[in-house]
Write a protein that holds these residues in place. Structure first.
Motif, PDB file in Angstrom:
ATOM      1  N   CYS A  92       0.852  -1.189   0.000  1.00 35.92           N
ATOM      2  CA  CYS A  92       0.000   0.000   0.000  1.00 35.92           C
ATOM      3  C   CYS A  92       0.886   1.236   0.000  1.00 35.92           C
ATOM      4  N   THR A 126       3.407   0.404   3.118  1.00 36.01           N
ATOM      5  CA  THR A 126       2.848  -0.449   4.163  1.00 36.01           C
ATOM      6  C   THR A 126       2.531  -1.798   3.530  1.00 36.01           C
ATOM      7  N   TYR A 127       2.962  -2.872   4.173  1.00 35.89           N
ATOM      8  CA  TYR A 127       2.829  -4.203   3.586  1.00 35.89           C
ATOM      9  C   TYR A 127       1.785  -5.014   4.351  1.00 35.89           C
ATOM     10  N   LEU A 128       1.004  -5.799   3.579  1.00 41.04           N
ATOM     11  CA  LEU A 128      -0.090  -6.583   4.140  1.00 41.04           C
ATOM     12  C   LEU A 128      -0.128  -7.959   3.496  1.00 41.04           C
ATOM     13  N   HIS A 130      -3.243 -10.580   2.497  1.00 44.69           N
ATOM     14  CA  HIS A 130      -4.699 -10.526   2.369  1.00 44.69           C
ATOM     15  C   HIS A 130      -5.197 -11.794   1.694  1.00 44.69           C
ATOM     16  N   THR A 137      -7.172  -9.872   6.602  1.00 42.40           N
ATOM     17  CA  THR A 137      -5.970  -9.086   6.328  1.00 42.40           C
ATOM     18  C   THR A 137      -5.029  -9.166   7.521  1.00 42.40           C
ATOM     19  N   PRO A 139      -1.511  -7.394   8.812  1.00 43.37           N
ATOM     20  CA  PRO A 139      -0.461  -6.400   8.583  1.00 43.37           C
ATOM     21  C   PRO A 139       0.921  -6.972   8.890  1.00 43.37           C
TER      22      PRO A 139
END
Length: 480
Positions: A92, A126-128, A130, A137, A139
């Protein structure tokens, strides 16, 4: 005609336009006729092909592209690849270069791409993880703190789960300071730099393997630190290739024996850096590890020289932030072959893509896909080679037509960000090796050891996306 009496072919066409397992489960619950039609088509769904803008294509006889994006994702999310069966790794960011489809940057007047990644422009990331099927989700703050502020040229090559999002996660990047990152959500991270690894694969519970662009294999022995923090206790080069091309350009070598991680790694527990500090991961900052080689004075002298020559410093930063390969537009993952001293001369180009994937029998496979990009006739495959890793002997063993090829009912699906060996079923034939590099519609058939056309055609929209960032995503099996 009643809804329950719809012809099976028409029902099949409707089911093909509803790829989400939840929609297909509702079809099965409608009536016996619909359940019977769905049972023939949807129990083992072929993998999807997800694009970096989070749109996707289904594969198989009824394959189609679906727009807009996968529902439930953040608006500023870019798909880095699949992290495991049913899971996507997301980035993101406001990085327009990363989130814009490649053909949006193409000028048909000049026949060039007008927007390129810049090493001097950095963005917050920002890494997720999903799961689009369960809408869960997870984080990854450990990655945010380490590679959350990087240049446009920075690449996350692979994010790979060992088993589930709460377990160990391996990340391979193009940056020399953070080449391999191990993290466990809520527990911490472990960073291994300067290894030239371009692809990674878990094998068992305590081993991670990495491949270099020179076909060299690195074995990482995994462990746990305090409070479950991931660790690499030691690593070693188990397959050596002294003829690797990058030795001609880089003064880089491996230690002769096993290397302990304490001499070569950086551990992050979430307390040593402020994740809100924009400069905490600046590429110009001190690297987050210490190499015990006794060259501190030389490094200080280099820093003084760089300060006196800002132009040289800018060139050095570009080399650091791009991949290790000397060509800015080609990564180590997909090596361009041949002599390129005359870049202005129009000629055909040969590329070799490498994939590291465990087989269903537990063997580690290396697949090399070499293809030609011609000026007039598009792309075509030159050859596909499959090797098995013999760690004890320290060599790659070619898999040839005289061998059994892949295991019974086994098929391979390969992409830069996610590769998987799976059981063949439905539209997936056994013995086939599928790859997405080069936008080609052919496969390797290991039963006859020949290149042939796929049994199904890609949707046309698939060719509009950059195949370097496309990834396979395997939907969960529908229980009927």
């Amino acid at each position: 005609m009643a809804w329950a009496d719809l012809p099976p072919d028409l029902l099949g066409a409707v089911i093909a336009r509803l790829p989400h397992p939840g929609d297909r489960a509702r079809i099965c619950a409608a009536c016996r006729g619909w359940r019977s039609a769905a049972r023939r088509r949807v129990r083992h769904q072929p993998p999807w092909l997800v694009h970096p803008d989070c749109t996707f294509c289904t594969t198989g006889r009824d394959g189609a592209c679906f727009f807009p994006r996968i529902p439930g994702l953040p608006d500023n999310a870019t798909c880095l690849g699949a992290a495991g069966a049913g899971w996507l790794a997301l980035d993101c960011t406001d990085d327009v270069f990363r989130r814009t489809p490649i053909w949006d940057n193409f000028s048909y007047e000049t026949r060039t791409f007008v927007v390129y990644a810049r090493p001097d422009v950095k963005h917050r990331h920002t890494y997720l993880l999903h799961n689009p099927f369960s809408n869960v989700t997870v984080p990854l703050p450990e990655l945010d703190a380490i590679i959350g502020h990087v240049a446009e040229t920075f690449e996350v090559r692979k994010v790979l789960m060992r088993s589930n999002p709460e377990d160990l996660i391996a990340v391979a990047t193009s940056n020399r300071h953070y080449n391999v990152i191990l993290c466990r959500p809520g527990k911490g991270a472990h960073v291994l730099p300067l290894l030239r690894v371009i692809d990674v694969a878990f094998l068992g519970d305590d081993m991670l393997y990495g491949i270099t662009s020179g076909d060299e294999l690195v074995a990482f022995h995994l462990g746990k630190g305090v409070d479950g923090r991931p660790q690499v206790t030691r690593f070693r080069l188990v397959i050596v290739n002294p003829m690797a091309g990058y030795y001609n350009k880089h003064s880089w070598s491996w230690p002769a024996d096993d290397t302990t991680a304490s001499d070569y790694c950086y551990e992050y527990d979430g307390l040593e850096k402020d994740g809100n500090d924009d400069e905490s991961n600046d590429e110009d900052d001190e690297a987050p590890y210490q190499e015990k080689n006794g060259n501190e004075e030389e490094e200080e002298a280099d820093d003084e020289a760089e300060a006196a020559n800002p132009e040289d410093d800018e060139e050095e930063e570009e080399e650091v932030d791009t991949s290790f390969n000397a060509d800015d537009d080609v990564s180590d993952y997909e090596v361009r072959e041949g002599d390129w001293e005359l870049p202005y001369e129009a000629k055909d180009e040969t590329f070799t893509a490498r994939y590291l994937v465990p087989s269903l029998s537990g063997e580690l496979l290396l697949v090399r896909h070499q293809y030609e990009l011609t000026l007039d006739s598009g792309s075509y495959t030159n050859k596909v080679e499959v090797f098995k890793a013999d760690v004890m002997a320290g060599r790659w063993i070619p898999v040839t037509a005289h061998d059994d090829g892949l295991g019974k009912d086994e098929a391979l699906f390969l992409s830069r960000s996610f590769s998987k060996s799976t059981r063949a079923h439905g539209d997936v034939e056994p013995g086939l090796v599928h790859y997405v590099s080069g936008h080609m519609d052919d496969v390797l058939d290991t039963r006859s050891w020949s290149i042939r056309k796929m049994t199904f055609r890609w949707p046309r929209q698939r060719d509009l996306a950059d195949d370097k960032w496309q990834t396979w995503l395997f939907p969960p099996e529908l229980v009927l």
